[in-house]
Write a protein that holds these residues in place. Structure first.
Motif, PDB file in Angstrom:
ATOM      1  N   TYR A 266       0.813  -1.212   0.000  1.00  0.00           N
ATOM      2  CA  TYR A 266       0.000   0.000   0.000  1.00  0.00           C
ATOM      3  C   TYR A 266       0.851   1.269   0.000  1.00  0.00           C
ATOM      4  O   TYR A 266       0.488   2.288   0.596  1.00  0.00           O
ATOM      5  CB  TYR A 266      -0.951   0.012   1.200  1.00  0.00           C
ATOM      6  N   ALA A 267       2.007   1.196  -0.651  1.00  0.00           N
ATOM      7  CA  ALA A 267       2.900   2.352  -0.705  1.00  0.00           C
ATOM      8  C   ALA A 267       3.845   2.201  -1.874  1.00  0.00           C
ATOM      9  O   ALA A 267       4.169   1.086  -2.286  1.00  0.00           O
ATOM     10  CB  ALA A 267       3.699   2.477   0.592  1.00  0.00           C
ATOM     11  N   GLU A 268       4.303   3.331  -2.390  1.00  0.00           N
ATOM     12  CA  GLU A 268       5.310   3.327  -3.441  1.00  0.00           C
ATOM     13  C   GLU A 268       6.688   3.687  -2.891  1.00  0.00           C
ATOM     14  O   GLU A 268       7.689   3.093  -3.289  1.00  0.00           O
ATOM     15  CB  GLU A 268       4.918   4.295  -4.563  1.00  0.00           C
ATOM     16  N   ASP A 269       6.742   4.644  -1.983  1.00  0.00           N
ATOM     17  CA  ASP A 269       8.026   5.087  -1.448  1.00  0.00           C
ATOM     18  C   ASP A 269       8.459   4.198  -0.293  1.00  0.00           C
ATOM     19  O   ASP A 269       7.652   3.523   0.353  1.00  0.00           O
ATOM     20  CB  ASP A 269       7.940   6.543  -0.979  1.00  0.00           C
TER      21      ASP A 269
ATOM     22  N   VAL B 146       3.951  -2.492 -10.178  1.00  0.00           N
ATOM     23  CA  VAL B 146       3.372  -1.225  -9.733  1.00  0.00           C
ATOM     24  C   VAL B 146       1.866  -1.448  -9.724  1.00  0.00           C
ATOM     25  O   VAL B 146       1.243  -1.539 -10.784  1.00  0.00           O
ATOM     26  CB  VAL B 146       3.761  -0.073 -10.673  1.00  0.00           C
ATOM     27  N   VAL B 147       1.307  -1.592  -8.540  1.00  0.00           N
ATOM     28  CA  VAL B 147      -0.087  -2.003  -8.407  1.00  0.00           C
ATOM     29  C   VAL B 147      -1.010  -1.056  -9.181  1.00  0.00           C
ATOM     30  O   VAL B 147      -0.884   0.163  -9.112  1.00  0.00           O
ATOM     31  CB  VAL B 147      -0.503  -2.053  -6.927  1.00  0.00           C
ATOM     32  N   GLY B 148      -1.902  -1.662  -9.954  1.00  0.00           N
ATOM     33  CA  GLY B 148      -2.851  -0.884 -10.741  1.00  0.00           C
ATOM     34  C   GLY B 148      -2.356  -0.554 -12.134  1.00  0.00           C
ATOM     35  O   GLY B 148      -3.063   0.117 -12.899  1.00  0.00           O
ATOM     36  N   THR B 149      -1.150  -1.020 -12.480  1.00  0.00           N
ATOM     37  CA  THR B 149      -0.595  -0.778 -13.813  1.00  0.00           C
ATOM     38  C   THR B 149      -0.083  -2.104 -14.384  1.00  0.00           C
ATOM     39  O   THR B 149      -0.131  -3.138 -13.730  1.00  0.00           O
ATOM     40  CB  THR B 149       0.587   0.213 -13.761  1.00  0.00           C
ATOM     41  N   LYS B 150       0.440  -2.044 -15.602  1.00  0.00           N
ATOM     42  CA  LYS B 150       1.054  -3.213 -16.231  1.00  0.00           C
ATOM     43  C   LYS B 150       2.568  -3.226 -16.044  1.00  0.00           C
ATOM     44  O   LYS B 150       3.257  -4.088 -16.577  1.00  0.00           O
ATOM     45  CB  LYS B 150       0.720  -3.234 -17.733  1.00  0.00           C
ATOM     46  N   ASP B 151       3.070  -2.274 -15.267  1.00  0.00           N
ATOM     47  CA  ASP B 151       4.508  -2.092 -15.135  1.00  0.00           C
ATOM     48  C   ASP B 151       5.071  -2.800 -13.907  1.00  0.00           C
ATOM     49  O   ASP B 151       4.360  -3.073 -12.934  1.00  0.00           O
ATOM     50  CB  ASP B 151       4.843  -0.605 -15.039  1.00  0.00           C
ATOM     51  N   LEU B 152       6.377  -3.037 -13.961  1.00  0.00           N
ATOM     52  CA  LEU B 152       7.125  -3.507 -12.805  1.00  0.00           C
ATOM     53  C   LEU B 152       8.069  -2.405 -12.347  1.00  0.00           C
ATOM     54  O   LEU B 152       8.558  -1.615 -13.157  1.00  0.00           O
ATOM     55  CB  LEU B 152       7.960  -4.745 -13.147  1.00  0.00           C
ATOM     56  N   TYR B 153       8.321  -2.343 -11.039  1.00  0.00           N
ATOM     57  CA  TYR B 153       9.399  -1.487 -10.573  1.00  0.00           C
ATOM     58  C   TYR B 153      10.702  -2.022 -11.136  1.00  0.00           C
ATOM     59  O   TYR B 153      10.877  -3.240 -11.299  1.00  0.00           O
ATOM     60  CB  TYR B 153       9.475  -1.503  -9.044  1.00  0.00           C
ATOM     61  N   ASP B 154      11.633  -1.128 -11.458  1.00  0.00           N
ATOM     62  CA  ASP B 154      12.933  -1.625 -11.887  1.00  0.00           C
ATOM     63  C   ASP B 154      13.594  -2.325 -10.701  1.00  0.00           C
ATOM     64  O   ASP B 154      13.206  -2.139  -9.537  1.00  0.00           O
ATOM     65  CB  ASP B 154      13.810  -0.502 -12.442  1.00  0.00           C
ATOM     66  N   THR B 155      14.567  -3.154 -10.991  1.00  0.00           N
ATOM     67  CA  THR B 155      15.165  -4.012  -9.969  1.00  0.00           C
ATOM     68  C   THR B 155      15.728  -3.209  -8.799  1.00  0.00           C
ATOM     69  O   THR B 155      15.521  -3.551  -7.629  1.00  0.00           O
ATOM     70  CB  THR B 155      16.264  -4.887 -10.583  1.00  0.00           C
ATOM     71  N   GLU B 156      16.427  -2.131  -9.090  1.00  0.00           N
ATOM     72  CA  GLU B 156      17.043  -1.326  -8.025  1.00  0.00           C
ATOM     73  C   GLU B 156      15.980  -0.708  -7.119  1.00  0.00           C
ATOM     74  O   GLU B 156      16.115  -0.724  -5.885  1.00  0.00           O
ATOM     75  CB  GLU B 156      17.915  -0.228  -8.643  1.00  0.00           C
ATOM     76  N   THR B 157      14.923  -0.187  -7.720  1.00  0.00           N
ATOM     77  CA  THR B 157      13.858   0.436  -6.926  1.00  0.00           C
ATOM     78  C   THR B 157      13.161  -0.582  -6.047  1.00  0.00           C
ATOM     79  O   THR B 157      12.921  -0.342  -4.859  1.00  0.00           O
ATOM     80  CB  THR B 157      12.832   1.111  -7.850  1.00  0.00           C
TER      81      THR B 157
ATOM     82  N   ALA C 263       9.536 -12.297  -1.641  1.00  0.00           N
ATOM     83  CA  ALA C 263       9.620 -11.281  -2.690  1.00  0.00           C
ATOM     84  C   ALA C 263       9.094 -11.845  -4.001  1.00  0.00           C
ATOM     85  O   ALA C 263       9.643 -12.811  -4.529  1.00  0.00           O
ATOM     86  CB  ALA C 263      11.058 -10.809  -2.846  1.00  0.00           C
ATOM     87  N   ARG C 264       8.064 -11.229  -4.500  1.00  0.00           N
ATOM     88  CA  ARG C 264       7.379 -11.734  -5.687  1.00  0.00           C
ATOM     89  C   ARG C 264       7.751 -10.931  -6.925  1.00  0.00           C
ATOM     90  O   ARG C 264       7.799  -9.699  -6.887  1.00  0.00           O
ATOM     91  CB  ARG C 264       5.860 -11.666  -5.461  1.00  0.00           C
ATOM     92  N   THR C 265       8.001 -11.639  -8.024  1.00  0.00           N
ATOM     93  CA  THR C 265       8.141 -10.965  -9.306  1.00  0.00           C
ATOM     94  C   THR C 265       6.966 -11.330 -10.196  1.00  0.00           C
ATOM     95  O   THR C 265       6.531 -12.486 -10.233  1.00  0.00           O
ATOM     96  CB  THR C 265       9.458 -11.319 -10.018  1.00  0.00           C
ATOM     97  N   ASP C 266       6.465 -10.345 -10.909  1.00  0.00           N
ATOM     98  CA  ASP C 266       5.323 -10.559 -11.801  1.00  0.00           C
ATOM     99  C   ASP C 266       5.734 -10.722 -13.258  1.00  0.00           C
ATOM    100  O   ASP C 266       4.903 -10.632 -14.163  1.00  0.00           O
ATOM    101  CB  ASP C 266       4.327  -9.403 -11.657  1.00  0.00           C
ATOM    102  N   ILE C 267       7.020 -10.984 -13.487  1.00  0.00           N
ATOM    103  CA  ILE C 267       7.515 -11.158 -14.850  1.00  0.00           C
ATOM    104  C   ILE C 267       6.702 -12.199 -15.613  1.00  0.00           C
ATOM    105  O   ILE C 267       6.273 -11.983 -16.753  1.00  0.00           O
ATOM    106  CB  ILE C 267       8.999 -11.578 -14.831  1.00  0.00           C
ATOM    107  N   PHE C 268       6.480 -13.346 -14.991  1.00  0.00           N
ATOM    108  CA  PHE C 268       5.837 -14.464 -15.683  1.00  0.00           C
ATOM    109  C   PHE C 268       4.313 -14.355 -15.669  1.00  0.00           C
ATOM    110  O   PHE C 268       3.657 -14.781 -16.616  1.00  0.00           O
ATOM    111  CB  PHE C 268       6.288 -15.783 -15.060  1.00  0.00           C
ATOM    112  N   LEU C 269       3.772 -13.775 -14.626  1.00  0.00           N
ATOM    113  CA  LEU C 269       2.320 -13.659 -14.518  1.00  0.00           C
ATOM    114  C   LEU C 269       1.765 -12.703 -15.568  1.00  0.00           C
ATOM    115  O   LEU C 269       0.627 -12.846 -16.001  1.00  0.00           O
ATOM    116  CB  LEU C 269       1.941 -13.180 -13.116  1.00  0.00           C
ATOM    117  N   LYS C 270       2.572 -11.746 -15.980  1.00  0.00           N
ATOM    118  CA  LYS C 270       2.121 -10.752 -16.946  1.00  0.00           C
ATOM    119  C   LYS C 270       2.335 -11.200 -18.397  1.00  0.00           C
ATOM    120  O   LYS C 270       2.061 -10.439 -19.322  1.00  0.00           O
ATOM    121  CB  LYS C 270       2.825  -9.418 -16.698  1.00  0.00           C
TER     122      LYS C 270
END
Length: 258
Positions: free
Chosen positions: A90-93, A118-129, A152-159
């Motif tokens: 529930y936060a970005e920062d 990035v919840v609500g979008t089709k994007d992923l945070y970059d790895t460093e972020t 720690a979840r990655t959405d690479i495959f789910l998308k």
């Protein structure tokens, strides 16, 4: 009575490569009790079923206060470790992530699913972020003295459609797993990944126990164990099956034949 820190350590110890812990996802105190009584070693919420059971859509649409009140009741209802699907916290920062994880820990949970989309979008945070966000979650846990399991979840495959999963995606996932591990993650969750060769490569490439979700078309539990998986979860599948059963039974009662 065990402490929250002790339950966190117990939960972490359940994750063994090649001998995966099974987490049959639940959505409220009643379903948690049922899964516990079936012999579960731990309880895991699923963000989608929790939201849908409360009349919301997935994707942090359920207000954080409602979600935390719900998981607090779950923790109080069972005497085994409970892990929370916390989506994007529930936060970005990073400050918001650390603040919200401390709020969540006050419910008594001992673990989190934490995703890099990035919840609500089709994007992923970059790895460093995202690694910085994982570090903030770990700092929040440390501040309260709880060695919580951060999955720690990655959405690479789910998308992406399973037919398009390839070695390039896997290389990205492996790089993320390393970065997240260095930032304090306890496990690595790759929902949507079904290919046995790719799963095996991922398990071999990361020190973290890998979580695979048992969606239709995913290898069965014995196969996943042989591939080195350390955690198997079920996501929204139990809730959807329960709702389908309920609808069928309601239809039979409301529209009797003969």
């Amino acid at each position: 009575m065990t402490t929250q820190a002790q339950r966190a350590e117990t939960f972490t110890a359940l994750h063994k490569k090649g001998d995966p812990v099974i987490l049959y996802n639940i959505w409220d105190a009643g379903s948690a009790g049922a899964v516990r009584d079936a012999g579960a070693q731990a309880i895991a919420t699923g963000s989608a079923p929790v939201a849908m059971a409360q009349g919301f859509g997935d994707g942090q649409n359920i207000p954080i206060d409602v979600a935390l009140d719900n998981v607090r009741r779950i923790v109080e209802a069972v005497d085994i470790p409970v892990t929370l699907d916390f989506e994007g916290a529930y936060a970005e920062d990073v400050l918001g992530v650390a603040t919200n994880v401390k709020r969540a820990l006050e419910t008594g949970v001992v673990g989190f699913n934490f995703e890099d989309q990035v919840v609500g979008t089709k994007d992923l945070y970059d790895t460093e972020t995202q690694a910085a966000r994982v570090a903030a979650m770990r700092e929040g846990c440390d501040a309260l003295g709880v060695p919580a399991f951060i999955n720690a979840r990655t959405d690479i495959f789910l998308k992406a459609h399973p037919d398009t999963h390839n070695n390039e995606m896997l290389d990205d996932a492996i790089a993320r797993a390393k970065a997240y591990a260095d930032a304090g993650a306890s496990g690595f969750f790759a929902p949507g990944l079904k290919d046995e060769t790719l799963i095996s490569r991922l398990c071999d490439a990361t020190e973290l126990p890998v979580n695979i979700i048992a969606l239709p078309g995913t290898p069965d539990t014995p196969t996943l164990a042989k591939l080195g998986v350390g955690r198997i979860s079920y996501g929204p599948v139990p809730y959807r099956q329960m709702i389908a059963w309920l609808q069928d039974k309601a239809s039979e009662a409301l529209h009797p034949q003969g």
